[in-house]
Design a protein around this motif. Structure first.
Motif, PDB file in Angstrom:
ATOM      1  N   PHE A  42       0.724  -1.187   0.095  1.00 31.70           N
ATOM      2  CA  PHE A  42       0.106   0.031   0.111  1.00 31.70           C
ATOM      3  C   PHE A  42       1.016   1.191  -0.027  1.00 31.70           C
ATOM      4  N   VAL A  87      -1.312  -6.418  -7.102  1.00 38.82           N
ATOM      5  CA  VAL A  87      -1.365  -5.017  -7.312  1.00 38.82           C
ATOM      6  C   VAL A  87      -1.958  -4.695  -8.897  1.00 38.82           C
ATOM      7  N   SER A  90      -0.996   1.309  -9.046  1.00 37.28           N
ATOM      8  CA  SER A  90      -0.496   1.870  -7.914  1.00 37.28           C
ATOM      9  C   SER A  90       0.016   3.103  -8.446  1.00 37.28           C
ATOM     10  N   ILE A  95      -4.211   2.891  -5.230  1.00 34.76           N
ATOM     11  CA  ILE A  95      -3.961   1.653  -5.421  1.00 34.76           C
ATOM     12  C   ILE A  95      -5.270   0.809  -5.949  1.00 34.76           C
ATOM     13  N   ALA A  97      -6.126  -3.079  -6.322  1.00 35.63           N
ATOM     14  CA  ALA A  97      -5.647  -4.402  -6.001  1.00 35.63           C
ATOM     15  C   ALA A  97      -6.697  -5.507  -5.689  1.00 35.63           C
TER      16      ALA A  97
END
Length: 143
Positions: A42, A87, A90, A95, A97
């Motif tokens: 993250f 992911v 990003s 992000i 995911a």
């Protein structure tokens, strides 16, 4: 400069060495190594403790459904956790995911988008293509 005639082209081709298909292949180590992909995490701007309200922040972890802890690779909710599985996209403030959820007697994989808004709010949206998409708004808890 004049264009070359067909004969001149043949002469240059004959003197130019072996044809490309006859040249030895480059050694595997001669190719520049490609950088390894960044570790799936993250973004730093999204990490920390978030609450659906300030009351959620004051209640503490485990006492309310509105509290969300975002770590480097894991989310922690009231009664469940989610770990980054893949992911898709990003950036410094967002992000997209796939997350592996575990909790409340279930395990599932779900695609979500997290985005830090200009006003500092964190928006979590369902991005799994469900007919009804849900979104949640969080505010960063005071330190």
């Amino acid at each position: 400069m004049r264009p070359l005639s067909g004969g001149a082209l043949l002469f240059l081709a004959a003197c130019g060495g072996p044809a490309p298909e006859q040249q030895p292949a480059a050694a595997p180590n001669a190719v520049d190594p490609k950088p390894l992909p960044a570790r799936a995490e993250f973004p730093a701007a999204l990490r920390g403790r978030w609450g659906g309200s300030l009351e959620d922040c004051a209640a503490g972890h485990g006492a309310t459904d509105g509290l969300l802890d975002v770590g480097a690779i894991e989310l922690r909710f009231h009664e469940s956790r989610a770990r980054l599985a893949h992911v898709v996209e990003s950036g410094p403030r967002h992000i997209l995911a796939d997350l592996d959820y575990d909790g409340e007697g279930e395990t599932r994989t779900h695609r979500e988008r997290f985005e830090l808004m200009p006003d500092g709010a964190l928006v979590r949206r369902d991005a799994g293509g469900a007919p009804r998409t849900e979104s949640f708004l969080y505010r960063r808890c005071p330190a």
